[in-house]
Design a protein around this motif. Structure first.
Motif, mmCIF file in Angstrom:
data_model
loop_
_atom_site.group_PDB
_atom_site.id
_atom_site.type_symbol
_atom_site.label_atom_id
_atom_site.label_comp_id
_atom_site.label_asym_id
_atom_site.label_seq_id
_atom_site.Cartn_x
_atom_site.Cartn_y
_atom_site.Cartn_z
ATOM 1 N N GLU A 1 0.843 -1.188 0.000
ATOM 2 C CA GLU A 1 0.000 0.000 0.000
ATOM 3 C C GLU A 1 0.883 1.244 0.000
ATOM 4 O OE1 GLU A 1 -3.285 -0.232 -0.324
ATOM 5 O OE2 GLU A 1 -2.943 -2.396 -0.428
ATOM 6 N N PRO A 2 0.441 2.340 -0.627
ATOM 7 C CA PRO A 2 1.295 3.540 -0.689
ATOM 8 C C PRO A 2 1.686 4.074 0.678
ATOM 9 C CG PRO A 2 -0.931 3.991 -1.509
ATOM 10 C CD PRO A 2 -0.815 2.519 -1.373
ATOM 11 N N VAL B 1 -1.146 10.652 6.251
ATOM 12 C CA VAL B 1 -2.315 11.292 5.661
ATOM 13 C C VAL B 1 -2.606 10.611 4.327
ATOM 14 C CG1 VAL B 1 -3.285 13.441 4.733
ATOM 15 C CG2 VAL B 1 -1.847 13.507 6.787
ATOM 16 N N SER B 2 -3.797 10.051 4.198
ATOM 17 C CA SER B 2 -4.223 9.425 2.950
ATOM 18 C C SER B 2 -5.197 10.338 2.232
ATOM 19 C CB SER B 2 -4.884 8.073 3.241
ATOM 20 O OG SER B 2 -4.016 7.232 3.974
ATOM 21 N N GLY B 3 -5.510 10.011 0.972
ATOM 22 C CA GLY B 3 -6.473 10.855 0.292
ATOM 23 C C GLY B 3 -6.715 10.479 -1.150
ATOM 24 N N VAL B 4 -7.524 11.319 -1.791
ATOM 25 C CA VAL B 4 -7.806 11.202 -3.219
ATOM 26 C C VAL B 4 -7.801 12.594 -3.832
ATOM 27 C CG1 VAL B 4 -9.171 9.092 -3.113
ATOM 28 C CG2 VAL B 4 -10.314 11.292 -2.846
ATOM 29 N N ALA C 1 -5.301 -0.664 3.033
ATOM 30 C CA ALA C 1 -6.195 -0.917 1.902
ATOM 31 C C ALA C 1 -7.653 -0.817 2.328
ATOM 32 C CB ALA C 1 -5.907 -2.285 1.295
ATOM 33 N N ALA C 2 -8.003 -1.464 3.438
ATOM 34 C CA ALA C 2 -9.383 -1.419 3.917
ATOM 35 C C ALA C 2 -9.766 -0.018 4.344
ATOM 36 C CB ALA C 2 -9.563 -2.403 5.075
ATOM 37 N N SER C 3 -8.840 0.686 4.972
ATOM 38 C CA SER C 3 -9.115 2.050 5.417
ATOM 39 C C SER C 3 -9.381 2.964 4.238
ATOM 40 C CB SER C 3 -7.941 2.580 6.243
ATOM 41 O OG SER C 3 -8.191 3.895 6.692
ATOM 42 N N PHE C 4 -8.543 2.857 3.198
ATOM 43 C CA PHE C 4 -8.747 3.700 2.024
ATOM 44 C C PHE C 4 -10.073 3.380 1.343
ATOM 45 C CE2 PHE C 4 -8.534 4.347 -2.548
ATOM 46 C CZ PHE C 4 -8.288 5.708 -2.603
ATOM 47 N N GLU D 1 -17.797 6.282 9.799
ATOM 48 C CA GLU D 1 -17.548 4.919 9.324
ATOM 49 C C GLU D 1 -16.148 4.412 9.653
ATOM 50 O OE1 GLU D 1 -19.753 2.884 7.978
ATOM 51 O OE2 GLU D 1 -21.305 4.437 8.198
ATOM 52 N N ARG D 2 -15.180 5.315 9.831
ATOM 53 C CA ARG D 2 -13.789 4.896 9.980
ATOM 54 C C ARG D 2 -13.205 5.460 11.264
ATOM 55 N NH1 ARG D 2 -13.503 0.684 7.049
ATOM 56 N NH2 ARG D 2 -11.349 0.684 7.806
#
Length: 286
Positions: free
Chosen positions: A75-76, A136-139, A189-192, A225-226
């Motif tokens: 995962e990134p 920090v994750s994102g799109v 992966a599940a978190s994203f 949700e998270r």
């Protein structure tokens, strides 16, 4: 008056990495854009050109490629953590490392054939410093549209206001979102995937009277949700759609034919945060 060096960093930007995993006849593919920025005891190179503490940016690039071979690429967030910790732990003059990754998704067409997915880009940013580690994750570019269930009225008017009030309009945006993790033990992966689904459901499930309201609903959906996510920050451009005047052709237009506007556009930005969330270890925005 004294003149001193302020905050600074340097690094290698946008190292393009494609990693193929050859598992017999079925291959896997990871496509990343990796940027590294280091900070620390770098005053000498700025003041006198003494480079004894400057790890070459070419070395950073090579490290990305070598780690992709030696450690693989999962995962990134995982890969960014691995790289950032390496630079801080291996270079005594480096006190902070920021690794930013854009991840480009490919859909499988066959055992070794792929089609690039273009509806959004996944991102991950890891900061490792004396203050701690932050993920920090994102799109970016997640394009969403509701063809109804959106209004905008009751706003203040002055002599420059020409915008008519709307009780049924298209609401469209291209979401840039970042979310800060409360810890470092997430299933990335599940978190994203869960956060992405929550963003979409927050958009779909909200009858919107303003894009600001939609922003709050989307961020709230993610935090609901998270539980591993502490804060969500969003930038929502309002992709305007203008009703076409069909009266010259003796036609009525009952919210059916629109011009998709390009620019200028409204831009709504904000954060949604848990009131008991741990503080960020470094300042961040989109």
């Amino acid at each position: 008056m004294a003149i001193v060096l302020g905050p600074n960093r340097y690094g290698k930007a946008e190292t393009r990495l494609v990693r193929v995993f050859r598992n017999g006849d079925t291959h896997g593919l990871v496509d990343l854009n990796v940027s590294v920025a280091l900070s620390g005891d770098l005053e000498a190179t700025h003041a006198t050109g003494d480079n004894s503490g400057v790890l070459p940016t070419d070395t950073m690039k090579n490290t990305v490629y070598a780690f992709a071979k030696e450690h693989g690429v999962g995962e990134p967030e995982e890969f960014a953590l691995l790289l950032a910790r390496h630079f801080v732990e291996s270079q005594p003059q480096v006190h902070g490392a920021k690794v930013s990754i854009e991840s480009y998704a490919w859909d499988r067409l066959g055992p070794h054939s792929f089609s690039k997915r273009g509806d959004y880009t996944r991102t991950a940013v890891v900061n490792v410093s004396d203050a701690g580690t932050q993920v920090v994750s994102g799109v970016i570019g997640l394009t969403l549209l509701n063809s109804t269930a959106s209004e905008f009225h009751g706003f203040p008017r002055d002599k420059y206001t020409t915008l008519p009030e709307a009780t049924d309009r298209i609401l469209a945006t291209a979401v840039d979102a970042r979310w800060r993790h409360a810890g470092l033990s997430a299933d990335w992966a599940a978190s994203f995937g869960g956060a992405l689904d929550a963003l979409k459901s927050g958009f779909v499930g909200t009858y919107s009277y303003s894009l600001q309201q939609t922003l709050m609903a989307m961020g709230t959906s993610v935090l609901t949700e998270r539980e591993e996510i502490a804060e969500v920050r969003l930038a929502l451009p309002n992709k305007h759609h203008y009703l076409v005047d069909l009266s010259p052709f003796d036609l009525t237009n009952e919210n059916e034919v629109f011009i998709a506007g390009d620019r200028p556009y409204g831009l709504i930005e904000g954060s949604v945060v848990r009131d008991d969330a741990p503080a960020a270890t470094t300042e961040w925005w989109l």
